[in-house]
Design an enzyme around this catalytic site. Sequence first.
Site, PDB file in Angstrom:
ATOM      1  N   HIS A  65     -45.660  45.063   4.756  1.00  0.00           N
ATOM      2  CA  HIS A  65     -44.315  45.555   5.039  1.00  0.00           C
ATOM      3  C   HIS A  65     -44.368  47.075   5.144  1.00  0.00           C
ATOM      4  O   HIS A  65     -44.894  47.745   4.266  1.00  0.00           O
ATOM      5  CB  HIS A  65     -43.360  45.185   3.909  1.00  0.00           C
TER       6      HIS A  65
ATOM      7  N   CYS B 188     -40.156  41.732  -2.401  1.00  0.00           N
ATOM      8  CA  CYS B 188     -41.385  42.371  -1.928  1.00  0.00           C
ATOM      9  C   CYS B 188     -41.125  43.720  -1.232  1.00  0.00           C
ATOM     10  O   CYS B 188     -41.866  44.689  -1.434  1.00  0.00           O
ATOM     11  CB  CYS B 188     -42.144  41.436  -0.986  1.00  0.00           C
TER      12      CYS B 188
END
Lengths: 348, 348, 348, 348
Positions: D243, D150
Amino acid sequence: MDKLKVSLLGATGMVGQKMVRILSKHPYIELTKVSGSPPKVGKKYAESVKWVEPGEIPEEVAEMRMSSTDPNDHKDSDFVLSALPNEVAEEVELKMVKEGLKVVSNASPFRMDEDVPLINPELNWNHLELLKHQGKRKGWKGLMVKNPNCTSAIMAMAMKPVLDAVEHGRIHVTTLQSVSGAGYSGLSFMAMVDNVIPYIKGEEDKVHRESEKMLGTLEDGKVKRRSLDMEVTTVRVPVRVGHMGIITVETKAEVDIEEVKRTLRDFRSFPQHHNLPTAPKAPIILREEEDRPQPAKDLGVDDMAVYVGRIRYSGRALRLIALGNNLVRGAAGITVLTLEVMREMGLA
Amino acid sequence: MDKLKVSLLGATGMVGQKMVRILSKHPYIELTKVSGSPPKVGKKYAESVKWVEPGEIPEEVAEMRMSSTDPNDHKDSDFVLSALPNEVAEEVELKMVKEGLKVVSNASPFRMDEDVPLINPELNWNHLELLKHQGKRKGWKGLMVKNPNCTSAIMAMAMKPVLDAVEHGRIHVTTLQSVSGAGYSGLSFMAMVDNVIPYIKGEEDKVHRESEKMLGTLEDGKVKRRSLDMEVTTVRVPVRVGHMGIITVETKAEVDIEEVKRTLRDFRSFPQHHNLPTAPKAPIILREEEDRPQPAKDLGVDDMAVYVGRIRYSGRALRLIALGNNLVRGAAGITVLTLEVMREMGLA
Amino acid sequence: MDKLKVSLLGATGMVGQKMVRILSKHPYIELTKVSGSPPKVGKKYAESVKWVEPGEIPEEVAEMRMSSTDPNDHKDSDFVLSALPNEVAEEVELKMVKEGLKVVSNASPFRMDEDVPLINPELNWNHLELLKHQGKRKGWKGLMVKNPNCTSAIMAMAMKPVLDAVEHGRIHVTTLQSVSGAGYSGLSFMAMVDNVIPYIKGEEDKVHRESEKMLGTLEDGKVKRRSLDMEVTTVRVPVRVGHMGIITVETKAEVDIEEVKRTLRDFRSFPQHHNLPTAPKAPIILREEEDRPQPAKDLGVDDMAVYVGRIRYSGRALRLIALGNNLVRGAAGITVLTLEVMREMGLA
Amino acid sequence: MDKLKVSLLGATGMVGQKMVRILSKHPYIELTKVSGSPPKVGKKYAESVKWVEPGEIPEEVAEMRMSSTDPNDHKDSDFVLSALPNEVAEEVELKMVKEGLKVVSNASPFRMDEDVPLINPELNWNHLELLKHQGKRKGWKGLMVKNPNCTSAIMAMAMKPVLDAVEHGRIHVTTLQSVSGAGYSGLSFMAMVDNVIPYIKGEEDKVHRESEKMLGTLEDGKVKRRSLDMEVTTVRVPVRVGHMGIITVETKAEVDIEEVKRTLRDFRSFPQHHNLPTAPKAPIILREEEDRPQPAKDLGVDDMAVYVGRIRYSGRALRLIALGNNLVRGAAGITVLTLEVMREMGLA
């Protein structure tokens, strides 16, 4: 059907932004004016607002120039929706209705005025009948309709079907309220994170008295408040959105808990019968799981509904836990839904 | 005065670590053995523990080799303190007391056993008298003393002086409990942050029944439970440490709220009268500010005390809010204080 | 040894409260005056402050009457410590030093003034020599000493031993800063919880320039700044206390990482050599665990130390992670320690 | 157009649930099988899953019976999407492709295998050409396509247009990663709230190596990795989703920052050119505000895009901050988009 043109007061606050969002997709209510405090007047909305709603500002609103709160600036609007802070609402809204404007407001002043309907649409849409007499009694050329406090709105929704169905004594309510209820900047991170604050100024009394008014009956053109023996404790918890209530109703006779669940699950009212655009499909959604409702799991989908769970009955105490989105069901959404009801009733 | 040598079961858990910390500075209780699950036996404590207490592991404990939970490993210990997880406690502790060891435990099994004292020192230190008959009745060579559940410990402390002082009816308790109550890894960040979970498995019943036992009276060598008409709802909130209770006591006659405050403020008991090292100066500290107690402001200083605030009285409902440190007052500290009481009474 | 009498400006803020706490246990510095903004003057400290430090207000301070910031109110004080907000500090502090008072201040104005020492005691205590010339150069009757910004204080501590030991090129610093760095009410819960804000106004430049000054050398009665090729990004994270820095130093030659660790671990300076009361035992504490330092695990014990971990070296990039308590090492503690150094040097 | 029938492995995990949600509204991919670990096989999906996605489980999936991970259970599926945990993915997926199934997987095993394309659709859709040779080289009857980690997915998206446009040296990346990246139960509330953990096992190396592969070029039927001089530090912060990366690219010549912004803003690729249903309108959205991107403000709307802000340039260091939804752009969405690309290319 012609669109209703509305002005929005307090358009840059968190609840105002939520109304902007709801109205941007509305089939027949058109936001035509946004107003704010003096330093913002004349600026573009996009430059006046500290936007905190997810997603971008709706394009057509971003470019609008901010109006003042002078009634003359809103003569072209069919209605004025108000998300004003309580401190300034009294003066501004009063001036508006005196000048002939029609105000539907989420702010607290006038909520307990006996000539002003305090509307939680599914519970007491019929209280709008007060408007027939309001102008004459008050000497107002316009009209004023109020929505309840966010906590009152959510708790009263969960309580009314129950209190109508069972003979009851005292009601105990403990609320766990989210931080957004204090406004976007109302509580600092340092004060609130990893903490619980067991006090919210003025809130306990509001929940009690507003519930009595909303659950009242219309008699001879007046709202007769329903006397409720209620003790309320309101507590702030470190959650962004969602007010929860732990509710205990002392019943006078044995009740059938399955009957209570059915009553809650089947509750429908004017907004559902008339398929109003902002109405939840069912105003109360029952969660049968033992650990629900939860803000993180139940909110975010149908935020006009109130979620009810953990229904228990023993020792003649009927207990349940209610949860609602304080910004939507408790504020912006309820104001829009109220206007929809008024239009459907021919009052708009 | 000779030091008491104690073993600690469940020494690597969060409550076990808190006991290690408390004992590391204790004037007359000396931690001589730490034990853990089979894979840890023989390793150094420092290598067996995922240390989460602030500060370093006390040096003398860091180097200790982990013992097993076999009773033979603890024959040299004057006492065995237990912070075992509930699932394994029953078997291990039973084996210990059968083999002659003296166990003071924070784990839940046997708490409601009528031959086992359930001690919250300030409330019912005298229940330790049960120990006179325990061996014979149970056929145990050792002895077993239990501490209550963390929530029960804190709520019962706030309730007892009130319930002793006023004639009362039903008691309503809603708790807002911190995440540490579920153990260090008991709840994930994703499940709990920005959320409220209105259910804690088994907890509501424990608070009710353990309170009845702790508030019971000693009659003919037995504890006669005090029957309490109590309804409890337990809720998990996103706070690290600190269990809060919103408590309402329905009173049968009018009470003088200043009298109630005095009763709470002046409450002292055996641990205070005997100046026990781990005893709080006053077991109940009254907060007069309208927005207290709060975990972020009240905890961290005297964590053996219970903080009580928002005392209100109306409609014959006496309301208060209690807060305590669930790891200290509700767990590690209460176990150590119980052992201090026992020594003072000549039982250790 | 006579006690030093000190006044504290900005005594009701979060850093001011931390100073009150540190001074309340100080062996030879005695807090004799607390001052605040005009509306507070004359009131008791306990009534002027929204106390957020754990534990009660030290008794002797609680009862003090608030002074003004007029220099005449502080003539009896040997020193004036300042935790004033930056906006008011410039005017108030300047008036003080002109009137002959000796000010040690944590506020930002004058930090980069070439006649004002910017002191992080372990790094550049000798810069206090600037004081010899300050009065004459500035025309001040008193004197002024500054402490660095909280982030600069912590990052410079971790960097200096490294930069002194290795020949280096560019330095990359990314900070993750706690919310208390913005003041107790500086950031709302709604803005900060479950969020990261990758910008702190003015901070990046401060870290760079203040580091250059603190790491400078004293030449001919002046501080010659050390030119540092540094790029800094400062980010706010949802943590209450503790500023972390991810630091990369490009080295010009290969370095021995074990040597670097030793250098950091063995670093001691004037405050340690003279055993000053507020000095950390070791200013830098090395954490060898792969997932440290962490605010939740490393802070709360010796908060005057800076914690350094994850020291790695590859591709001529020396990398490390530093963490310090921004309220203590970065603010209140460093001010007190500076005064201790001054006394030890005969400047107080 | 016929619908593609797909099986979903790891359907009950958090990423699996996100895929269920995305596929429930998909125009031409139909989820026909959900599979899970042995104890779940045969049960209804609704009974096997701890549903954490907002909103209810899509009705058609709720009633599906869980399949095993035996290839024979999936012979009817055109494709198998995998959200398996890394620990079990290697064995299960290998068995599948050997038996002739076509697997598109989000799990880490085989990502760096030179015969397996590692696809981040906008960056390297053309690497799917590897599939022409995969069967023969590997001896697989089916085929296997991988998606990146990710963090790699999000950071590489922000970096590629820049690295393609400017001659550069070393790249510095510090990531602030959300807790969902560790799985729903991967990190406890106690470990993570009010804390920062500056270490994520294995992550730094993945970001480096996967970026090299994704940014590589196709030569002679092979992917030639792009050698990147990159230093990565990965940090966990107390945020649910999103993120963030603080990225610095050292450039070899002066660059025009407006040109860089244009390059990022105008970046479009295969998924945009072909209007694929799950493709973001623009893969990179530039935020010009000084304090963006922020998880709380930028995520939740177009979660397949990567948000980039704070673009700065000085001292030949080009700096920017990137943010993406790790569950959508970084996992579930990228897998679905990859399958859409494959179909568009005639590979499905």
